[in-house]
Design a protein around this motif. Structure first.
Motif, mmCIF file in Angstrom:
data_model
loop_
_atom_site.group_PDB
_atom_site.id
_atom_site.type_symbol
_atom_site.label_atom_id
_atom_site.label_comp_id
_atom_site.label_asym_id
_atom_site.label_seq_id
_atom_site.Cartn_x
_atom_site.Cartn_y
_atom_site.Cartn_z
ATOM 1 N N UNK A 99 1.592 -3.451 0.173
ATOM 2 C CA UNK A 99 0.826 -2.378 -0.462
ATOM 3 C C UNK A 99 1.608 -1.873 -1.665
ATOM 4 N N UNK A 100 0.937 -1.790 -2.807
ATOM 5 C CA UNK A 100 1.613 -1.303 -4.000
ATOM 6 C C UNK A 100 0.629 -0.499 -4.836
ATOM 7 N N UNK A 101 1.022 0.739 -5.204
ATOM 8 C CA UNK A 101 0.146 1.598 -5.997
ATOM 9 C C UNK A 101 0.901 2.003 -7.256
ATOM 10 N N UNK A 102 0.325 1.691 -8.417
ATOM 11 C CA UNK A 102 1.050 1.989 -9.666
ATOM 12 C C UNK A 102 0.257 2.903 -10.588
ATOM 13 N N UNK A 103 -0.708 3.601 -10.074
ATOM 14 C CA UNK A 103 -1.501 4.508 -10.915
ATOM 15 C C UNK A 103 -2.866 3.943 -11.219
ATOM 16 N N UNK A 104 -2.934 2.688 -11.660
ATOM 17 C CA UNK A 104 -4.221 2.028 -11.911
ATOM 18 C C UNK A 104 -4.655 1.284 -10.666
ATOM 19 N N UNK A 105 -5.094 0.009 -10.896
ATOM 20 C CA UNK A 105 -5.480 -0.842 -9.762
ATOM 21 C C UNK A 105 -4.228 -1.212 -8.973
ATOM 22 N N UNK A 106 -4.270 -1.044 -7.674
ATOM 23 C CA UNK A 106 -3.112 -1.340 -6.833
ATOM 24 C C UNK A 106 -3.159 -2.758 -6.292
ATOM 25 N N UNK A 107 -2.256 -3.035 -5.358
ATOM 26 C CA UNK A 107 -2.222 -4.337 -4.682
ATOM 27 C C UNK A 107 -2.235 -4.096 -3.186
ATOM 28 N N UNK A 108 -3.077 -4.852 -2.464
ATOM 29 C CA UNK A 108 -3.114 -4.699 -1.010
ATOM 30 C C UNK A 108 -3.444 -6.040 -0.350
ATOM 31 N N UNK A 109 -2.673 -6.346 0.689
ATOM 32 C CA UNK A 109 -2.965 -7.531 1.511
ATOM 33 C C UNK A 109 -2.326 -7.314 2.873
ATOM 34 N N UNK A 110 -3.024 -7.766 3.917
ATOM 35 C CA UNK A 110 -2.457 -7.685 5.266
ATOM 36 C C UNK A 110 -2.812 -8.970 6.015
ATOM 37 N N UNK B 135 -6.462 -8.070 6.769
ATOM 38 C CA UNK B 135 -7.314 -7.003 6.221
ATOM 39 C C UNK B 135 -7.280 -7.065 4.716
ATOM 40 N N UNK B 136 -8.373 -6.626 4.106
ATOM 41 C CA UNK B 136 -8.414 -6.582 2.639
ATOM 42 C C UNK B 136 -8.874 -5.202 2.195
ATOM 43 N N UNK B 137 -8.673 -4.913 0.919
ATOM 44 C CA UNK B 137 -9.162 -3.677 0.301
ATOM 45 C C UNK B 137 -10.190 -4.080 -0.742
ATOM 46 N N UNK B 138 -11.291 -3.368 -0.785
ATOM 47 C CA UNK B 138 -12.409 -3.775 -1.649
ATOM 48 C C UNK B 138 -12.028 -3.813 -3.126
ATOM 49 N N UNK B 139 -11.035 -3.004 -3.537
ATOM 50 C CA UNK B 139 -10.642 -2.957 -4.952
ATOM 51 C C UNK B 139 -9.275 -3.602 -5.178
ATOM 52 N N UNK B 140 -8.313 -3.268 -4.311
ATOM 53 C CA UNK B 140 -6.917 -3.627 -4.578
ATOM 54 C C UNK B 140 -6.513 -5.039 -4.126
ATOM 55 N N UNK B 141 -7.319 -5.701 -3.326
ATOM 56 C CA UNK B 141 -6.927 -7.031 -2.831
ATOM 57 C C UNK B 141 -7.254 -8.124 -3.852
ATOM 58 N N UNK B 142 -6.311 -9.038 -4.036
ATOM 59 C CA UNK B 142 -6.548 -10.221 -4.880
ATOM 60 C C UNK B 142 -5.668 -11.362 -4.368
ATOM 61 N N UNK B 143 -5.830 -12.544 -4.964
ATOM 62 C CA UNK B 143 -5.103 -13.733 -4.495
ATOM 63 C C UNK B 143 -3.590 -13.533 -4.592
ATOM 64 N N UNK B 144 -3.116 -12.932 -5.692
ATOM 65 C CA UNK B 144 -1.676 -12.735 -5.876
ATOM 66 C C UNK B 144 -1.090 -11.835 -4.789
#
Length: 699
Positions: A500-511, A574-583
């Motif tokens: 999980x990573x939040x940097x102000x804009x779009x974050x990153x999430x993967x589980x 688990x995924x997040x509808x906005x923050x999840x991506x392949x990377x």
């Protein structure tokens, strides 16, 4: 087409080191008119050993290709020849050559017989179903024993040798051969370097032996032809060479027999008969089964026949760097016709490439061609993104041919350029060498930051370092050779990782939740399985998870060595509808892998080598004592006249510099060969030493 497919032979010459492969090839070039002077390995003038390193050492390092023409019964035959190395460090050259050859000549030394590398290349030829004929060379040497070699072919290689020629005399008395089909004696003229030879009646003292071996030959061949069996029973004397040649050819191509001839290439005796046998008994491209492959568009298996008018299908089996024309791509054309300047489709990269030139190779010299058709081996100039094993096709009819498998490197060396200015030059040179040789790998060690090169043996890396200096003008410092250890986990573990990573804009999430399991030692690489049900992880992210695990495996947690034999099963996520991506899923897999590995016990694996030592009787005790100190497992000791052959399994770590120590304890009279066998767990005390002392040290 101007050339008949039935008159083409694509052959390799394979053998143990120093059995006379290159010398035999030099004689073939001379007698077919390709060369006007015989080149000699000992003098460094062999045409096929064109590299400086080959000429200096008197060994073949790279497989060289050439084309010759041989006329028999007024029919001209085109023979594409690949002269392969005998040293086990360059086994990749043999492997990739056998993958594309239609037939092979296996050369055996009349003194040494079936030696360790003979067994290796024979197994490789079995793997690719390559028909072969045998040539017992060096009949002029002291200790030559033709009949002992035939016995070894049966016992050691489980071959079915059918003797077609007997030697007249041996050692200094060797003067020619007896053709058992014609029942004639052939003697070569020494004044003109064996260019001419005469047929005589069989010498009186050899008539019984010749008759005995002809009957053995007829007996063996009768198993493959009922008409011959009947004729043999009724009137054996009426059987002609014309009756036998088609039967020998069919049984050879069917890999049911291996015809055996003999001679002395160095003394210019027997080579023309070998050329006759190549065109008579080895297959043309038309005799080979249709090549199979997968259509990348449909995923279904397809076949291509050896037809110049069919869609193009070719396999790149070797990449080489030429100082004048740049990158050379050696290909075997299985079907279709390729024209100079045409565009081809590389199935592996999914890109089109233009063929600037087509070259027919003669060692390191080239002859431009306008086009090449099915059944031929040539080199292409102008290919940019291409690797060994890539398939080249027509983009409307793509087909992915079976790739070539290569062994894993077992030895590593840390290197650095002598000056900072050479850093870029070094990396470019290493990239080009790695492109040429799939058993040579380059990586940067994440802990030390050092550039680490890996290969198949000390000689392999020594030659590559020499090439860096001579061909690419890069001077390097390098460490001592080190073993390419691997590590493995020894029990399964299940782990859940959240990134999980939040940097102000779009974050990153993967589980992801996954299980890591060790695989059996004989399985390599990653076995990946997705069992995450109910769409817990969208399908488009699964390849990224697999990629993350693959990358993480290259640097283990326990000792920093690559992991082998691993199965990963994804269970949930688990995924997040906005923050999840392949990377995000790729990074999550990498972190999760490291955390999971920390939960379980790991071991270090070391390469075990199959070693064969030939020593005079009086040194057997010294040699076996020395092997025992090297953690060796001696499997077998067999006696030859005045010599003992020791077969053992020894860890590679114990074998550095063995050539010097063996020379020392046997007064230079013993020799050995070694090849990779398997990976095995290191003993606890050795593991502690590896972990505490470190892995690489620069000089």
């Amino acid at each position: 087409m101007s050339e008949k497919l039935s008159n083409i032979r694509n052959i390799g010459i394979m053998a143990h080191i120093d059995a006379g492969k290159t010398t035999t090839t030099e004689r073939i070039l001379f007698y077919t008119g390709k060369n006007y002077k015989i080149g000699e390995v000992d003098e460094g003038t062999a045409t096929m050993d064109w590299m400086v390193q080959e000429q200096e050492r008197g060994i073949t390092i790279t497989s060289a290709a050439t084309t010759v023409f041989w006329k028999r019964l007024n029919e001209e035959h085109k023979i594409n020849i690949i002269d392969t190395p005998g040293h086990v460090d360059f086994t990749v050259e043999v492997e990739r050559s056998l993958r594309i050859l239609d037939g092979a000549v296996a050369i055996f030394c009349a003194v040494g017989g079936v030696e360790p590398q003979s067994e290796t290349v024979w197994r490789q030829a079995n793997k690719y179903d390559v028909p072969r004929i045998c040539y017992v060379n060096k009949m002029d040497r002291s200790g030559a024993n033709f009949h002992a070699v035939i016995d070894q072919l049966r016992e050691k290689l489980h071959a079915n040798p059918v003797v077609l020629a007997l030697p007249i005399g041996a050692e200094d008395e060797f003067s020619g051969t007896i053709d058992l089909l014609e029942m004639k004696a052939y003697v070569w003229n020494e004044e003109d370097q064996g260019v001419t030879y005469e047929a005589y009646d069989i010498p009186e003292d050899m008539q019984d032996e010749a008759q005995e071996y002809r009957e053995k030959m007829l007996d063996s061949l009768s198993d493959f032809d009922d008409d011959l069996a009947m004729k043999y029973l009724e009137d054996a004397d009426s059987i002609t060479p014309e009756d036998l040649i088609p039967i020998i050819r069919k049984a050879t191509i069917g890999r049911q027999i291996q015809p055996v001839l003999c001679g002395s290439s160095f003394k210019n005796k027997g080579v023309q008969k070998l050329l006759d046998a190549i065109v008579m008994y080895l297959p043309s491209p038309l005799d080979m089964p249709d090549i199979r492959g997968i259509n990348p568009k449909t995923g279904k298996e397809e076949t291509r026949s050896c037809d110049p008018n069919a869609p193009l299908a070719a396999l790149a089996f070797k990449i080489a760097t030429d100082p004048f024309v740049g990158k050379l791509t050696f290909i075997k054309v299985y079907s279709g016709t390729l024209e100079s300047g045409a565009t081809v489709w590389n199935v592996a990269t999914g890109k089109r490439e233009r063929v600037a030139k087509i070259l027919q190779m003669h060692s390191n010299k080239q002859q431009p061609l306008e086009q090449v058709s099915a059944g031929n081996i040539v080199a292409l100039v102008g290919m940019k993104e291409i690797h060994t094993g890539d398939s080249l096709t027509d983009d409307k009819h793509p087909i992915s041919l079976e790739n070539i498998e290569f062994p894993e490197p077992v030895i590593t060396v840390a290197i650095e350029p002598k000056t900072k200015d050479d850093e870029d030059k070094l990396m470019n040179a290493l990239a080009r060498l790695a492109e040429e040789d799939p058993t040579f790998t380059v990586r940067v060690d994440p802990d030390s930051g050092q550039t680490v090169i890996s290969g198949m043996g000390e000689l392999h890396l020594e030659i590559l370092l020499d090439r860096l200096k001579r061909e690419f003008n890069v001077d390097c410092n390098h460490g001592k050779p080190r073993v390419a250890y691997k590590e493995a986990i020894i029990q399964p573990v299940t782990h859940r990782e959240t990134y999980k990573k939040q940097t102000g804009g779009k974050g990153s999430f993967a589980e992801i939740e996954f299980t890591l399991e060790p695989l059996p030692m004989d399985q390599h690489g990653l076995v990946f399985e997705n069992k995450a049900g109910g769409g817990a992880i969208p399908k488009e992210f699964i390849p990224a998870i697999e990629k993350g695990f693959k990358q993480a495996m290259s640097n283990g947690v326990f000792a920093g060595f690559p992991l082998e034999n691993l199965k990963v099963t994804v269970l949930d996520g688990e995924t997040h509808s906005v923050d999840s991506d392949a990377l995000s899923f790729e990074i999550c897999a990498k972190i999760g892998f490291r955390e999971a590995c920390r939960k379980v016990s790991s071991i270090i694996l070391e390469p075990i080598m199959k070693v064969e030592i030939t020593t005079p009787d009086e040194y057997i005790g010294n040699v076996t004592s020395d092997l025992n100190r090297k953690r060796a497992v001696v499997e077998q000791i067999e006696a030859k006249i005045g010599m003992q052959i020791i077969k053992a399994q020894v860890p590679l770590a114990e074998m550095f510099g063995y050539v010097t120590s063996l020379r020392s304890i046997t007064s230079g009279r013993a020799n050995f060969s070694m090849e990779f066998l398997k990976y095995e767990q290191v003993p606890a005390d050795v593991q502690d030493y590896i972990l505490n002392v470190g892995r690489y040290s620069l000089l």
